[in-house]
Motif scaffolding. Structure first.
Motif, short mmCIF file in Angstrom:
data_model
loop_
_atom_site.label_atom_id
_atom_site.label_comp_id
_atom_site.label_asym_id
_atom_site.label_seq_id
_atom_site.Cartn_x
_atom_site.Cartn_y
_atom_site.Cartn_z
N LYS A 141 29.28 54.89 102.08
CA LYS A 141 29.11 55.50 103.39
C LYS A 141 27.75 56.19 103.51
CE LYS A 141 31.21 58.85 106.56
NZ LYS A 141 32.34 59.79 106.80
N TYR A 142 27.23 56.66 102.39
CA TYR A 142 25.99 57.44 102.40
C TYR A 142 24.85 56.80 101.61
CZ TYR A 142 29.07 61.06 104.22
OH TYR A 142 29.97 61.75 104.99
N CYS A 143 25.15 55.80 100.79
CA CYS A 143 24.12 55.14 99.98
C CYS A 143 23.27 54.24 100.88
CB CYS A 143 24.77 54.34 98.87
SG CYS A 143 23.60 53.45 97.84
N GLN A 144 21.97 54.50 100.93
CA GLN A 144 21.09 53.73 101.80
C GLN A 144 20.37 52.62 101.06
OE1 GLN A 144 17.60 55.67 103.55
NE2 GLN A 144 18.15 54.75 105.52
N LYS A 145 19.88 52.93 99.85
CA LYS A 145 19.14 51.94 99.06
C LYS A 145 19.43 52.14 97.58
CE LYS A 145 15.14 51.93 102.24
NZ LYS A 145 13.69 52.21 102.33
N VAL A 146 19.35 51.04 96.83
CA VAL A 146 19.48 51.10 95.37
C VAL A 146 18.31 50.33 94.76
CG1 VAL A 146 20.87 50.50 93.36
CG2 VAL A 146 22.00 51.25 95.48
N SER A 147 17.54 51.01 93.91
CA SER A 147 16.43 50.36 93.21
C SER A 147 16.85 50.03 91.79
CB SER A 147 15.20 51.27 93.19
OG SER A 147 14.75 51.52 94.51
N TYR A 148 16.39 48.90 91.29
CA TYR A 148 16.78 48.49 89.94
C TYR A 148 15.65 47.74 89.24
CZ TYR A 148 17.58 43.77 91.86
OH TYR A 148 17.43 42.55 92.46
N LEU A 149 15.82 47.64 87.91
CA LEU A 149 14.90 46.89 87.07
C LEU A 149 15.61 45.64 86.59
CD1 LEU A 149 12.09 46.99 85.59
CD2 LEU A 149 13.36 47.91 83.63
N ASP A 150 15.00 44.48 86.81
CA ASP A 150 15.55 43.22 86.31
C ASP A 150 15.33 43.18 84.80
OD1 ASP A 150 15.35 40.33 85.44
OD2 ASP A 150 16.04 40.06 87.50
N LEU A 151 16.41 43.03 84.03
CA LEU A 151 16.31 43.12 82.58
C LEU A 151 15.57 41.95 81.96
CD1 LEU A 151 19.89 44.43 81.68
CD2 LEU A 151 17.80 45.72 82.15
N ALA A 152 15.50 40.83 82.65
CA ALA A 152 14.82 39.65 82.12
C ALA A 152 13.34 39.65 82.49
CB ALA A 152 15.49 38.38 82.61
N SER A 153 13.05 39.81 83.77
CA SER A 153 11.66 39.74 84.24
C SER A 153 10.93 41.08 84.15
CB SER A 153 11.63 39.26 85.69
OG SER A 153 12.18 40.24 86.56
N LEU A 154 11.70 42.17 84.02
CA LEU A 154 11.18 43.55 84.02
C LEU A 154 10.49 43.90 85.33
CD1 LEU A 154 9.83 43.97 80.37
CD2 LEU A 154 12.10 44.39 81.29
N GLU A 155 10.87 43.20 86.40
CA GLU A 155 10.35 43.52 87.73
C GLU A 155 11.31 44.45 88.45
OE1 GLU A 155 9.71 39.86 89.76
OE2 GLU A 155 8.00 39.26 88.50
N SER A 156 10.76 45.30 89.30
CA SER A 156 11.58 46.24 90.08
C SER A 156 11.89 45.66 91.44
CB SER A 156 10.84 47.58 90.25
OG SER A 156 10.66 48.21 89.00
N ASN A 157 13.08 46.02 91.96
CA ASN A 157 13.51 45.53 93.26
C ASN A 157 14.37 46.61 93.91
OD1 ASN A 157 13.89 43.86 95.43
ND2 ASN A 157 15.19 42.39 94.37
N THR A 158 14.54 46.50 95.22
CA THR A 158 15.36 47.46 95.96
C THR A 158 16.28 46.71 96.92
OG1 THR A 158 13.68 49.20 95.85
CG2 THR A 158 15.36 49.41 97.57
N LEU A 159 17.54 47.11 96.94
CA LEU A 159 18.52 46.52 97.85
C LEU A 159 18.94 47.54 98.89
CD1 LEU A 159 20.94 44.71 95.35
CD2 LEU A 159 18.97 43.75 96.56
N THR A 160 19.15 47.07 100.12
CA THR A 160 19.68 47.93 101.17
C THR A 160 21.20 48.05 100.99
OG1 THR A 160 20.05 46.09 102.67
CG2 THR A 160 17.89 47.17 102.76
#
Length: 347
Positions: A141-160
């Motif tokens: 209800k209150y979570c707007q975005k979640v950022s994470y690190l891809d364990l294989a590529s070590l790239e960062s990403n954000t999901l709505t």
């Protein structure tokens, strides 16, 4: 970074201090990281050593069934940043922050909405995985975005929010992205106009027009303390089973025999049943297997009586599931992650 190394292969690092069930299991190596850069460094080291890697938060949602034959990385990143507009506060929180302490921080600073989720153990980073919820509120209800690190590529990403595919105790992190990412930051949107959620039984005595966030917070804390054992005193992971959702026709049939069975209608017409009631009605409160037991005050909680291992917990869980299925025709599903020698397993 804090390192813990084994002295020899027969004496792994103890994971007992790092899981709230206080299970006597170990790992080959344990390290705490306090930044995303450190996390990347440790992932590279583990990959170069061809060792399996487990990302750990507060250890409040895991059951170790054996010694972990790899590296356990505890995410201990800290930091909270706040911005706002005319309608809401936007709070970005590092994954290693304590969830309950974060809820208290919000209350103290006038950021309201998370009060119903007080005293849930674990870290902020673990919260979206389970889409944690209590007393009528889930974090989606209150979570707007979640950022994470891809364990294989070590790239960062954000999901709505919508991209997280939140469901009842479910999310994309338990499905498509399972074991593939490490959550690094969560952003919340808390509206400035607060609306209390007091639909849950123990909160219903409040007046919607006069109740305060502090009253909701205090009541939830009191309820949880009265029902749930302190993990520091008696090892547990809180609620061990999800509340099952069944067809309305099955619920109506069960009511013929169990008139006090309470159900909560879902938007799809199905009915959510209290797993704790099923376990209690089956006469399993206080039952033990090995060194694990069903808590004598809250049937939904499995506890470590004294130096239990994961096998004790799993045997007890299977026994409960078998009894409930035979008596009610309802399949219970566990909430915590089951971690074996090299990674996550099915119960």
């Amino acid at each position: 970074m804090n390192y813990h190394f084994q002295k020899n292969l027969n004496m792994p690092v103890s994971l007992k201090p790092f899981n709230t069930l206080a299970l006597e299991q170990g790992c080959l190596q344990f390290v705490e990281v306090t930044s995303v850069i450190e996390l990347k460094q440790q992932l590279i080291k583990a990959a170069n050593a061809s060792l399996p890697t487990l990302i750990l938060g507060g250890g409040s949602n895991v059951v170790f069934t054996s010694d972990y034959q790899g590296v356990v990385i505890k995410v201990a990143t800290k930091g909270i940043e706040v911005s706002e507009d005319a309608e809401a506060f936007y709070i970005s929180v590092q994954a290693g922050e304590s969830w309950h302490e974060f809820v208290g921080y919000c209350l103290d600073n006038g950021f309201h909405g998370l009060e119903n989720l007080a005293l849930i153990p674990g870290t902020v980073g673990a919260a979206p995985i389970q889409n944690i919820g209590a007393y009528g509120v889930e974090i989606n209800k209150y979570c707007q975005k979640v950022s994470y690190l891809d364990l294989a590529s070590l790239e960062s990403n954000t999901l709505t929010n919508s991209e997280c595919h939140f469901g009842y105790r479910d999310s994309i992190f338990k499905n498509e992205l399972k074991n593939q990412i490490a959550i690094t930051e969560v952003q919340f949107r808390l509206p400035k106009v607060w609306q209390a959620n007091i639909e849950y039984g123990p909160l219903q005595h409040f007046n919607l027009e006069t109740v305060t966030p502090k009253q909701v917070y205090d009541t939830v804390c009191d309820i949880r303390k009265s029902k749930l054992p302190d993990p520091a005193v008696l090892g547990n992971v809180g609620s061990f089973f999800k509340n099952p959702i069944i067809e309305a026709s099955q619920y109506i049939e069960l009511l013929k025999t169990y008139s006090d069975l309470v159900g909560y209608a879902q938007v799809d017409g199905k009915i959510k049943i209290a797993a704790g009631w099923l376990i209690d009605e089956a006469g399993l409160k206080g039952v033990n297997k090995g060194r694990a037991a069903v808590h004598d005050k809250q049937a939904l909680v499995l506890v470590n009586l004294d130096d239990a291992v994961g096998e004790d917990i799993c045997q007890l869980a299977h026994y409960i599931m078998d009894i409930v299925l035979a008596k009610f025709g309802i399949q219970l599903d566990p909430e915590p992650r089951i971690i074996g020698a090299t990674g996550e397993e099915n119960l």
